[in-house]
Motif scaffolding. Sequence first.
Motif, PDB file in Angstrom:
ATOM      1  N   ALA A  13     -35.471  28.189  83.788  1.00 51.48           N
ATOM      2  CA  ALA A  13     -34.549  27.246  83.166  1.00 51.48           C
ATOM      3  C   ALA A  13     -33.135  27.670  83.527  1.00 51.48           C
ATOM      4  O   ALA A  13     -32.913  28.351  84.511  1.00 51.48           O
ATOM      5  N   GLY A  14     -32.153  27.249  82.736  1.00 53.07           N
ATOM      6  CA  GLY A  14     -30.775  27.637  82.997  1.00 53.07           C
ATOM      7  C   GLY A  14     -30.022  26.612  83.818  1.00 53.07           C
ATOM      8  O   GLY A  14     -30.463  25.476  83.985  1.00 53.07           O
ATOM      9  N   ASP A  15     -28.882  27.024  84.340  1.00 52.38           N
ATOM     10  CA  ASP A  15     -27.980  26.107  85.021  1.00 52.38           C
ATOM     11  C   ASP A  15     -28.468  25.822  86.432  1.00 52.38           C
ATOM     12  O   ASP A  15     -28.371  26.658  87.340  1.00 52.38           O
ATOM     13  N   GLU A  16     -28.985  24.614  86.615  1.00 50.48           N
ATOM     14  CA  GLU A  16     -29.569  24.177  87.880  1.00 50.48           C
ATOM     15  C   GLU A  16     -28.559  24.134  89.022  1.00 50.48           C
ATOM     16  O   GLU A  16     -28.934  24.118  90.204  1.00 50.48           O
ATOM     17  N   ARG A  17     -27.265  24.150  88.686  1.00 54.79           N
ATOM     18  CA  ARG A  17     -26.226  24.042  89.703  1.00 54.79           C
ATOM     19  C   ARG A  17     -25.956  25.363  90.404  1.00 54.79           C
ATOM     20  O   ARG A  17     -25.235  25.403  91.407  1.00 54.79           O
ATOM     21  N   LEU A  18     -26.495  26.462  89.876  1.00 54.04           N
ATOM     22  CA  LEU A  18     -26.187  27.791  90.395  1.00 54.04           C
ATOM     23  C   LEU A  18     -27.351  28.364  91.194  1.00 54.04           C
ATOM     24  O   LEU A  18     -28.506  28.288  90.766  1.00 54.04           O
ATOM     25  N   HIS A  19     -27.049  28.911  92.350  1.00 50.03           N
ATOM     26  CA  HIS A  19     -28.007  29.603  93.215  1.00 50.03           C
ATOM     27  C   HIS A  19     -29.007  28.625  93.834  1.00 50.03           C
ATOM     28  O   HIS A  19     -29.422  27.653  93.215  1.00 50.03           O
ATOM     29  N   ALA A  20     -29.402  28.928  95.053  1.00 48.24           N
ATOM     30  CA  ALA A  20     -30.448  28.161  95.732  1.00 48.24           C
ATOM     31  C   ALA A  20     -31.793  28.531  95.119  1.00 48.24           C
ATOM     32  O   ALA A  20     -32.067  29.715  94.860  1.00 48.24           O
ATOM     33  N   VAL A  21     -32.652  27.538  94.915  1.00 49.02           N
ATOM     34  CA  VAL A  21     -33.929  27.807  94.259  1.00 49.02           C
ATOM     35  C   VAL A  21     -34.764  28.789  95.060  1.00 49.02           C
ATOM     36  O   VAL A  21     -35.508  29.605  94.483  1.00 49.02           O
ATOM     37  N   ALA A  22     -34.649  28.784  96.381  1.00 48.41           N
ATOM     38  CA  ALA A  22     -35.440  29.702  97.208  1.00 48.41           C
ATOM     39  C   ALA A  22     -35.119  31.166  96.914  1.00 48.41           C
ATOM     40  O   ALA A  22     -35.969  32.047  97.144  1.00 48.41           O
ATOM     41  N   GLU A  23     -33.926  31.437  96.374  1.00 48.18           N
ATOM     42  CA  GLU A  23     -33.569  32.810  96.029  1.00 48.18           C
ATOM     43  C   GLU A  23     -34.452  33.369  94.925  1.00 48.18           C
ATOM     44  O   GLU A  23     -34.535  34.593  94.749  1.00 48.18           O
ATOM     45  N   PHE A  24     -35.111  32.497  94.175  1.00 50.56           N
ATOM     46  CA  PHE A  24     -35.936  32.943  93.058  1.00 50.56           C
ATOM     47  C   PHE A  24     -37.408  33.058  93.426  1.00 50.56           C
ATOM     48  O   PHE A  24     -38.232  33.405  92.585  1.00 50.56           O
ATOM     49  N   ALA A  25     -37.737  32.786  94.687  1.00 47.61           N
ATOM     50  CA  ALA A  25     -39.128  32.869  95.116  1.00 47.61           C
ATOM     51  C   ALA A  25     -39.740  34.253  94.886  1.00 47.61           C
ATOM     52  O   ALA A  25     -40.900  34.350  94.463  1.00 47.61           O
ATOM     53  N   PRO A  26     -39.025  35.366  95.128  1.00 47.34           N
ATOM     54  CA  PRO A  26     -39.632  36.675  94.857  1.00 47.34           C
ATOM     55  C   PRO A  26     -40.032  36.857  93.397  1.00 47.34           C
ATOM     56  O   PRO A  26     -41.099  37.416  93.115  1.00 47.34           O
ATOM     57  N   SER A  67     -40.839  24.830  86.743  1.00 44.19           N
ATOM     58  CA  SER A  67     -39.418  25.113  86.923  1.00 44.19           C
ATOM     59  C   SER A  67     -38.594  23.879  86.609  1.00 44.19           C
ATOM     60  O   SER A  67     -38.976  22.763  86.963  1.00 44.19           O
ATOM     61  N   HIS A  68     -37.471  24.080  85.937  1.00 45.91           N
ATOM     62  CA  HIS A  68     -36.523  22.998  85.717  1.00 45.91           C
ATOM     63  C   HIS A  68     -35.937  22.554  87.060  1.00 45.91           C
ATOM     64  O   HIS A  68     -35.573  23.384  87.898  1.00 45.91           O
ATOM     65  N   ALA A  69     -35.844  21.255  87.251  1.00 46.85           N
ATOM     66  CA  ALA A  69     -35.193  20.681  88.436  1.00 46.85           C
ATOM     67  C   ALA A  69     -35.009  19.190  88.186  1.00 46.85           C
ATOM     68  O   ALA A  69     -35.723  18.587  87.380  1.00 46.85           O
ATOM     69  N   GLY A  70     -34.035  18.601  88.871  1.00 46.93           N
ATOM     70  CA  GLY A  70     -33.855  17.159  88.771  1.00 46.93           C
ATOM     71  C   GLY A  70     -33.410  16.703  87.402  1.00 46.93           C
ATOM     72  O   GLY A  70     -33.795  15.622  86.951  1.00 46.93           O
ATOM     73  N   GLU A  71     -32.566  17.506  86.766  1.00 49.07           N
ATOM     74  CA  GLU A  71     -31.974  17.133  85.477  1.00 49.07           C
ATOM     75  C   GLU A  71     -30.490  16.862  85.705  1.00 49.07           C
ATOM     76  O   GLU A  71     -30.082  15.711  85.840  1.00 49.07           O
ATOM     77  N   VAL A  72     -29.676  17.901  85.799  1.00 54.00           N
ATOM     78  CA  VAL A  72     -28.262  17.691  86.097  1.00 54.00           C
ATOM     79  C   VAL A  72     -28.031  17.539  87.605  1.00 54.00           C
ATOM     80  O   VAL A  72     -26.998  17.025  88.024  1.00 54.00           O
ATOM     81  N   MET A  73     -28.989  17.996  88.414  1.00 56.51           N
ATOM     82  CA  MET A  73     -28.910  17.810  89.861  1.00 56.51           C
ATOM     83  C   MET A  73     -29.896  16.721  90.274  1.00 56.51           C
ATOM     84  O   MET A  73     -30.813  16.378  89.546  1.00 56.51           O
ATOM     85  N   GLY A  74     -29.722  16.206  91.489  1.00 50.95           N
ATOM     86  CA  GLY A  74     -30.459  15.037  91.922  1.00 50.95           C
ATOM     87  C   GLY A  74     -31.817  15.331  92.523  1.00 50.95           C
ATOM     88  O   GLY A  74     -32.391  16.423  92.362  1.00 50.95           O
ATOM     89  N   ALA A  75     -32.338  14.342  93.251  1.00 51.77           N
ATOM     90  CA  ALA A  75     -33.678  14.417  93.805  1.00 51.77           C
ATOM     91  C   ALA A  75     -33.853  15.614  94.730  1.00 51.77           C
ATOM     92  O   ALA A  75     -34.935  16.216  94.789  1.00 51.77           O
TER      93      ALA A  75
END
Length: 329
Positions: free
Chosen positions: A158-171, A185-193
């Motif tokens: 969760a958290g602020d979807e605008r920060l960091h590329a999601v791929a950075e959290f893959a590990p 995973s949260h996605a597509g809320e404050v950011m788009g498709a």
Amino acid sequence: MPKVELHCHIEGAAPPDLVRRLARKHGVDVSRLFDEAGDYAWSDFSSFITAYDGAAAVFRTREDYAELAETYLTASAAEGVIYTEVFVSPDHARRTGIPYEDYIGGIVDGMRRAEAAHGIVGRLIPLIERHFGPRTAVEAAKTAVAHLIPEVVGFGMAGDERLHAVAEFAPAFMIAHEAGLPLTSHAGEVMGAESVRATLDALPVRRIGHGVRAIEDAALVRRLADEGVVLECCPGSNIALKVFDRFEDHPFKALKDAGVIVTLNSDDPPFFWTSMGREYRIAHDHLGQSEADLVAVTAAAIEAAFCDDATRARLRARLQGHEPAFPRG
């Protein structure tokens, strides 16, 4: 009508009165946390996160968390909720200073008390707080998999979807995935498709938290339907945070009609002046869902839940009689 919730943040479910009482108990200043009406004070997504963290800071002991969980599940059961998965945060436990085992242990204590009194079943999904960064995320994942009690059924972000590329959290997600935890995973809320697509490309998730901005891309909607990815939709939250201006603009029905599996959830109910009962009423009154449609939404949520098969069978049995043809798979 039986209801099933897959997306609720446990600290975000804290009623203001409980937060004020625990603030007095622990000597925490929450004078700026509430508006003149006594509700949580926030104006946009960033200030909401600040308010959320402020409320979370008053929970300091195992019994504090037990009371929070029991309070929320008891209120949910009164509205017909039979099962709820709540997000818990190793980062919040660390920042508050409570041992993680006491943090989740207290929540489970409260859930068990609510189940004994009201029949509602509760489970936990530890998650990453995205705005704390990828390095902290790895530590959160390690903490989560080191404490795999039976009530822990998944892992997410969760958290602020605008920060960091999601791929950075893959590990971090791989640590949980290798431990056998299903992922969301949260996605597509404050950011788009594109945020939803990037999440599907980077992480082996079964569900997406929110995901409603996927409606902006027809090919992505088809992908969600084809791959059976479940959306944890939270209409009340989306309107409160101005993701959409009006309920009539919300894409819940359009996504469902396109074959996407959608569920209804409260997210952070007192922050957004909602509850599971209200979410189902919103879907009926504003999102074109009949009572039969809503029973089917509950059925879909049962199938999408991260619980074990025995618990799922119990939930299916509780829905029988409300719907003649129960969807499977």
